[in-house]
Write a protein that holds these residues in place. Structure first.
Motif, mmCIF file in Angstrom:
data_model
loop_
_atom_site.group_PDB
_atom_site.id
_atom_site.type_symbol
_atom_site.label_atom_id
_atom_site.label_comp_id
_atom_site.label_asym_id
_atom_site.label_seq_id
_atom_site.Cartn_x
_atom_site.Cartn_y
_atom_site.Cartn_z
ATOM 1 N N ARG A 280 18.380 -10.750 -66.872
ATOM 2 C CA ARG A 280 17.597 -11.904 -67.325
ATOM 3 C C ARG A 280 16.476 -12.233 -66.340
ATOM 4 N NH1 ARG A 280 21.435 -14.993 -67.489
ATOM 5 N NH2 ARG A 280 21.165 -16.143 -65.522
ATOM 6 N N ASN A 281 16.762 -12.258 -65.061
ATOM 7 C CA ASN A 281 15.746 -12.613 -64.068
ATOM 8 C C ASN A 281 14.722 -11.493 -63.875
ATOM 9 O OD1 ASN A 281 16.966 -15.098 -63.653
ATOM 10 N ND2 ASN A 281 18.204 -14.374 -61.911
ATOM 11 N N CYS A 282 15.147 -10.239 -63.980
ATOM 12 C CA CYS A 282 14.188 -9.136 -63.826
ATOM 13 C C CYS A 282 13.229 -9.067 -65.004
ATOM 14 C CB CYS A 282 14.936 -7.813 -63.685
ATOM 15 S SG CYS A 282 15.699 -7.568 -62.059
ATOM 16 N N ALA A 283 13.654 -9.537 -66.184
ATOM 17 C CA ALA A 283 12.778 -9.515 -67.349
ATOM 18 C C ALA A 283 11.609 -10.477 -67.202
ATOM 19 C CB ALA A 283 13.578 -9.856 -68.598
ATOM 20 N N ALA A 284 11.656 -11.387 -66.234
ATOM 21 C CA ALA A 284 10.574 -12.348 -66.036
ATOM 22 C C ALA A 284 9.410 -11.768 -65.246
ATOM 23 C CB ALA A 284 11.106 -13.597 -65.331
ATOM 24 N N TYR A 285 9.546 -10.566 -64.663
ATOM 25 C CA TYR A 285 8.485 -9.955 -63.859
ATOM 26 C C TYR A 285 7.759 -8.877 -64.669
ATOM 27 C CZ TYR A 285 10.942 -12.164 -59.988
ATOM 28 O OH TYR A 285 11.545 -13.075 -59.154
ATOM 29 N N PRO A 286 6.438 -8.862 -64.588
ATOM 30 C CA PRO A 286 5.679 -7.841 -65.329
ATOM 31 C C PRO A 286 5.983 -6.422 -64.858
ATOM 32 C CG PRO A 286 4.245 -9.646 -64.656
ATOM 33 C CD PRO A 286 5.535 -9.835 -63.934
ATOM 34 N N THR A 287 6.112 -6.232 -63.534
ATOM 35 C CA THR A 287 6.344 -4.899 -62.974
ATOM 36 C C THR A 287 7.387 -4.990 -61.870
ATOM 37 O OG1 THR A 287 4.605 -5.146 -61.302
ATOM 38 C CG2 THR A 287 3.949 -4.246 -63.455
ATOM 39 N N PRO A 288 8.030 -3.875 -61.526
ATOM 40 C CA PRO A 288 8.949 -3.879 -60.385
ATOM 41 C C PRO A 288 8.260 -4.251 -59.070
ATOM 42 C CG PRO A 288 9.361 -1.975 -61.762
ATOM 43 C CD PRO A 288 8.108 -2.613 -62.285
ATOM 44 N N ASP A 289 6.968 -3.924 -58.912
ATOM 45 C CA ASP A 289 6.259 -4.316 -57.691
ATOM 46 C C ASP A 289 6.213 -5.828 -57.551
ATOM 47 O OD1 ASP A 289 5.855 -1.678 -57.105
ATOM 48 O OD2 ASP A 289 3.752 -1.639 -57.746
ATOM 49 N N ASP A 290 5.953 -6.535 -58.673
ATOM 50 C CA ASP A 290 5.937 -7.997 -58.630
ATOM 51 C C ASP A 290 7.321 -8.536 -58.286
ATOM 52 O OD1 ASP A 290 3.247 -8.053 -59.329
ATOM 53 O OD2 ASP A 290 3.700 -8.013 -61.475
ATOM 54 N N ALA A 291 8.345 -7.914 -58.821
ATOM 55 C CA ALA A 291 9.705 -8.372 -58.523
ATOM 56 C C ALA A 291 10.034 -8.156 -57.051
ATOM 57 C CB ALA A 291 10.699 -7.621 -59.408
ATOM 58 N N GLN A 292 9.669 -7.014 -56.487
ATOM 59 C CA GLN A 292 9.958 -6.751 -55.071
ATOM 60 C C GLN A 292 9.169 -7.685 -54.170
ATOM 61 O OE1 GLN A 292 12.224 -4.856 -53.899
ATOM 62 N NE2 GLN A 292 11.702 -4.910 -51.705
ATOM 63 N N ARG A 293 7.937 -7.961 -54.544
ATOM 64 C CA ARG A 293 7.128 -8.870 -53.733
ATOM 65 C C ARG A 293 7.731 -10.275 -53.729
ATOM 66 N NH1 ARG A 293 2.956 -7.748 -56.115
ATOM 67 N NH2 ARG A 293 2.213 -6.067 -54.764
ATOM 68 N N ASP A 294 8.163 -10.753 -54.878
ATOM 69 C CA ASP A 294 8.776 -12.078 -54.947
ATOM 70 C C ASP A 294 10.150 -12.088 -54.277
ATOM 71 O OD1 ASP A 294 8.677 -14.835 -56.024
ATOM 72 O OD2 ASP A 294 10.380 -14.154 -57.239
ATOM 73 N N PHE A 295 10.866 -10.988 -54.365
ATOM 74 C CA PHE A 295 12.165 -10.866 -53.721
ATOM 75 C C PHE A 295 12.029 -11.010 -52.198
ATOM 76 C CE2 PHE A 295 15.100 -7.677 -51.732
ATOM 77 C CZ PHE A 295 16.264 -8.392 -51.868
ATOM 78 N N LEU A 296 11.019 -10.352 -51.627
ATOM 79 C CA LEU A 296 10.800 -10.466 -50.186
ATOM 80 C C LEU A 296 10.314 -11.860 -49.810
ATOM 81 C CD1 LEU A 296 9.096 -7.021 -49.475
ATOM 82 C CD2 LEU A 296 11.492 -7.652 -49.100
ATOM 83 N N ALA A 297 9.500 -12.468 -50.683
ATOM 84 C CA ALA A 297 9.002 -13.815 -50.384
ATOM 85 C C ALA A 297 10.120 -14.852 -50.416
ATOM 86 C CB ALA A 297 7.908 -14.189 -51.382
ATOM 87 N N ARG A 298 11.208 -14.609 -51.092
ATOM 88 C CA ARG A 298 12.312 -15.565 -51.204
ATOM 89 C C ARG A 298 13.428 -15.293 -50.188
ATOM 90 N NH1 ARG A 298 12.471 -18.544 -56.060
ATOM 91 N NH2 ARG A 298 10.802 -17.970 -57.535
ATOM 92 N N GLY A 299 13.122 -14.485 -49.185
ATOM 93 C CA GLY A 299 14.119 -14.252 -48.136
ATOM 94 C C GLY A 299 14.752 -12.889 -48.168
ATOM 95 N N GLY A 300 14.345 -12.024 -49.061
ATOM 96 C CA GLY A 300 14.900 -10.676 -49.094
ATOM 97 C C GLY A 300 14.388 -9.844 -47.936
ATOM 98 N N PRO A 301 15.043 -8.784 -47.644
ATOM 99 C CA PRO A 301 16.199 -8.234 -48.373
ATOM 100 C C PRO A 301 17.558 -8.808 -47.948
ATOM 101 C CG PRO A 301 15.556 -6.723 -46.634
ATOM 102 C CD PRO A 301 14.574 -7.855 -46.578
#
Length: 242
Positions: free
Chosen positions: A192-213
């Protein structure tokens, strides 16, 4: 006695084959002379030149319908068939345009405004002089506009996490667990949450911005490899090595 009988029989046979008898009477001829005459005609026809055998073509006529007479040349001319440029009733200019010959050159297109003749020396030399060329160069120089160089704009420093740098420094590969994750992270939340990102790059960028990895607040890295929503650092590493 026997020899005398044989001589008589032989004499009768010679009389039967005399010149008055034709060996070919059984093939439809009345006498030998008619056969010889027909044979001579056939041999003459076979030995004659080809031009004498083939009849000359009809002039100024066209064969008509099957079984009908030929069409006269006068009727063909009245219908406009078989006309030549000299006796045609068509427009003389159109006829001349179709007749390609040295006396009928192509139209002169030098005055066409859509075609440049700057590469034609004769055309340019006929209308340009040294003075006119100097004036034209001066007009071009006066119309030239110089743009002063400006500084390249600075790139904003706060552009978010650099996923290229992260991919090159990643200690593991996709699918290899490297970070601990909560057992509460479910597959439904991940999809559900991954479907909100246009591309995997956008998801990885937001993942790192939220404290990832190290931290996965949205549950988009359930396997703990440090790559969100199936993002793969391998293409970045391959491009850097090449």
């Amino acid at each position: 006695m026997k020899s005398g009988v044989m001589i008589v029989v032989a004499a009768l046979g010679l009389v039967a084959c005399g010149p008055g008898q034709s060996p070919e009477r059984g093939v439809g001829f009345d006498d030998f002379s008619a056969f010889e005459l027909d044979r001579a005609r056939r041999e003459a026809a076979l030995s004659a030149p080809r031009e004498s055998i083939i009849p000359p073509p009809q002039v100024n006529t066209i064969p008509g319908p099957v079984g009908g007479p030929a069409i006269p040349a006068s009727e063909l001319a009245a219908a406009g068939i078989g006309q030549t440029p000299e006796n045609s009733a068509l427009d003389p200019e159109r006829v001349a345009g179709l007749d390609a010959s040295p006396t009928n050159p192509a139209p002169n297109l030098q005055n066409n405004p859509g075609i440049s003749d700057e590469q034609n020396f004769d055309a340019v030399s006929g209308r340009e002089t040294i003075e006119s060329d100097a004036e034209r160069r001066a007009a071009q120089a006066a119309a030239r506009e110089e743009i002063a160089p400006t500084a390249v704009p600075d790139r904003p420093r706060d552009t978010g996490p650099n996923i290229v740098e992260y991919a090159l420094n990643a200690p593991n590969v996709k699918g290899q667990e490297w970070y601990s994750r909560s057992i509460l992270a479910g597959q439904n939340r991940f999809q559900r949450n991954c479907a909100a990102y246009p591309t995997p790059d956008d998801a990885q960028r937001d993942f790192l911005a939220r404290g990832g990895p190290e931290r996965d607040r949205l549950g988009i890295d359930p396997d703990g490899d440090g790559f969100a929503c199936g993002w793969d650092p391998a293409p970045f590493k391959a491009a850097f090595q090449n």
